[in-house]
Write a protein that holds these residues in place. Structure first.
Motif, mmCIF file in Angstrom:
data_model
loop_
_atom_site.group_PDB
_atom_site.id
_atom_site.type_symbol
_atom_site.label_atom_id
_atom_site.label_comp_id
_atom_site.label_asym_id
_atom_site.label_seq_id
_atom_site.Cartn_x
_atom_site.Cartn_y
_atom_site.Cartn_z
ATOM 1 N N UNK A 1 0.845 -1.205 0.000
ATOM 2 C CA UNK A 1 0.000 0.000 0.000
ATOM 3 C C UNK A 1 0.880 1.255 0.000
ATOM 4 N N UNK A 2 1.944 1.244 0.777
ATOM 5 C CA UNK A 2 2.856 2.394 0.798
ATOM 6 C C UNK A 2 3.485 2.602 -0.581
ATOM 7 N N UNK A 3 3.934 1.523 -1.203
ATOM 8 C CA UNK A 3 4.548 1.619 -2.526
ATOM 9 C C UNK A 3 3.580 2.224 -3.545
ATOM 10 N N UNK A 4 2.362 1.694 -3.600
ATOM 11 C CA UNK A 4 1.366 2.214 -4.545
ATOM 12 C C UNK A 4 0.997 3.667 -4.228
ATOM 13 N N UNK A 5 0.951 3.999 -2.959
ATOM 14 C CA UNK A 5 0.634 5.372 -2.562
ATOM 15 C C UNK A 5 1.731 6.331 -2.992
ATOM 16 N N UNK A 6 2.980 5.902 -2.858
ATOM 17 C CA UNK A 6 4.100 6.739 -3.288
ATOM 18 C C UNK A 6 4.059 6.974 -4.795
ATOM 19 N N UNK A 7 3.696 5.948 -5.558
ATOM 20 C CA UNK A 7 3.563 6.111 -7.007
ATOM 21 C C UNK A 7 2.483 7.154 -7.308
ATOM 22 N N UNK A 8 1.341 7.040 -6.645
ATOM 23 C CA UNK A 8 0.238 7.980 -6.877
ATOM 24 C C UNK A 8 0.635 9.403 -6.503
ATOM 25 N N UNK A 9 1.292 9.558 -5.368
ATOM 26 C CA UNK A 9 1.734 10.884 -4.928
ATOM 27 C C UNK A 9 2.727 11.462 -5.930
ATOM 28 N N UNK A 10 3.650 10.632 -6.385
ATOM 29 C CA UNK A 10 4.666 11.070 -7.344
ATOM 30 C C UNK A 10 4.048 11.492 -8.676
ATOM 31 N N UNK B 1 2.028 17.549 -6.543
ATOM 32 C CA UNK B 1 3.243 18.353 -6.635
ATOM 33 C C UNK B 1 4.223 18.012 -5.510
ATOM 34 N N UNK B 2 3.865 17.045 -4.668
ATOM 35 C CA UNK B 2 4.703 16.677 -3.526
ATOM 36 C C UNK B 2 5.961 15.976 -4.036
ATOM 37 N N UNK B 3 7.104 16.449 -3.571
ATOM 38 C CA UNK B 3 8.381 15.825 -3.922
ATOM 39 C C UNK B 3 8.732 14.792 -2.853
ATOM 40 N N UNK B 4 8.789 13.546 -3.256
ATOM 41 C CA UNK B 4 9.185 12.494 -2.320
ATOM 42 C C UNK B 4 10.705 12.411 -2.284
ATOM 43 N N UNK B 5 11.294 12.485 -1.084
ATOM 44 C CA UNK B 5 12.754 12.328 -1.033
ATOM 45 C C UNK B 5 13.105 10.909 -1.489
ATOM 46 N N UNK B 6 14.106 10.804 -2.306
ATOM 47 C CA UNK B 6 14.522 9.516 -2.896
ATOM 48 C C UNK B 6 13.309 8.701 -3.372
ATOM 49 N N UNK C 1 9.844 3.962 -3.610
ATOM 50 C CA UNK C 1 8.839 3.161 -4.313
ATOM 51 C C UNK C 1 9.327 1.729 -4.492
ATOM 52 N N UNK C 2 10.522 1.576 -5.043
ATOM 53 C CA UNK C 2 11.024 0.222 -5.322
ATOM 54 C C UNK C 2 11.380 -0.527 -4.040
ATOM 55 N N UNK C 3 11.908 0.181 -3.055
ATOM 56 C CA UNK C 3 12.251 -0.477 -1.789
ATOM 57 C C UNK C 3 11.025 -1.043 -1.088
ATOM 58 N N UNK C 4 9.959 -0.250 -1.041
ATOM 59 C CA UNK C 4 8.736 -0.742 -0.387
ATOM 60 C C UNK C 4 8.061 -1.829 -1.232
#
Length: 117
Positions: free
Chosen positions: A72-81, A85-90, A95-98
């Protein structure tokens, strides 16, 4: 097995709250053409998370919950990205780590189950 109401509520409530929160976060920047697909995809992912968590709590397979949450975290990071406009650090590493962690945890949780049979 019969449905246990407390376990079912513990499975459903956190993910429904997260579902509503993520849609609220994404909605303002989401192109109209993506609204229905995002709602459908989010509903499917939320249903998967609820089912996986409920099964994990019934069987006390805590590694499965770890896999579900990481997925869920991985998919959420993809959606946010992609849709905010939120910049995810690394971002890519996150995304790939989770995602890889989720897949490993889900597989390992089932390998342990297969050994017990």
């Amino acid at each position: 097995r019969s449905l246990s109401t407390p376990l079912l509520l513990l499975s459903v409530i956190p993910f429904l709250m997260y579902y509503v929160g993520m849609l609220a976060l994404l909605w303002k920047d989401l192109p109209t053409t993506f609204q229905i697909p995002i709602i459908l995809y989010s509903t499917v992912i939320t249903a998967m998370a609820i089912a996986g968590t409920y099964l994990a709590m019934q069987t006390k397979n805590w590694l499965l919950i770890v896999g579900v949450v990481l997925f869920v975290i991985s998919d959420s990071c993809i959606a946010i990205d992609k849709f905010t406009e939120i910049e995810l650090p690394v971002g890519r590493l996150l995304i790939m780590g989770t995602y890889i962690g989720a897949q490993l945890a889900i597989v390992w949780s089932q390998v342990g189950t297969l050994r017990d049979e």
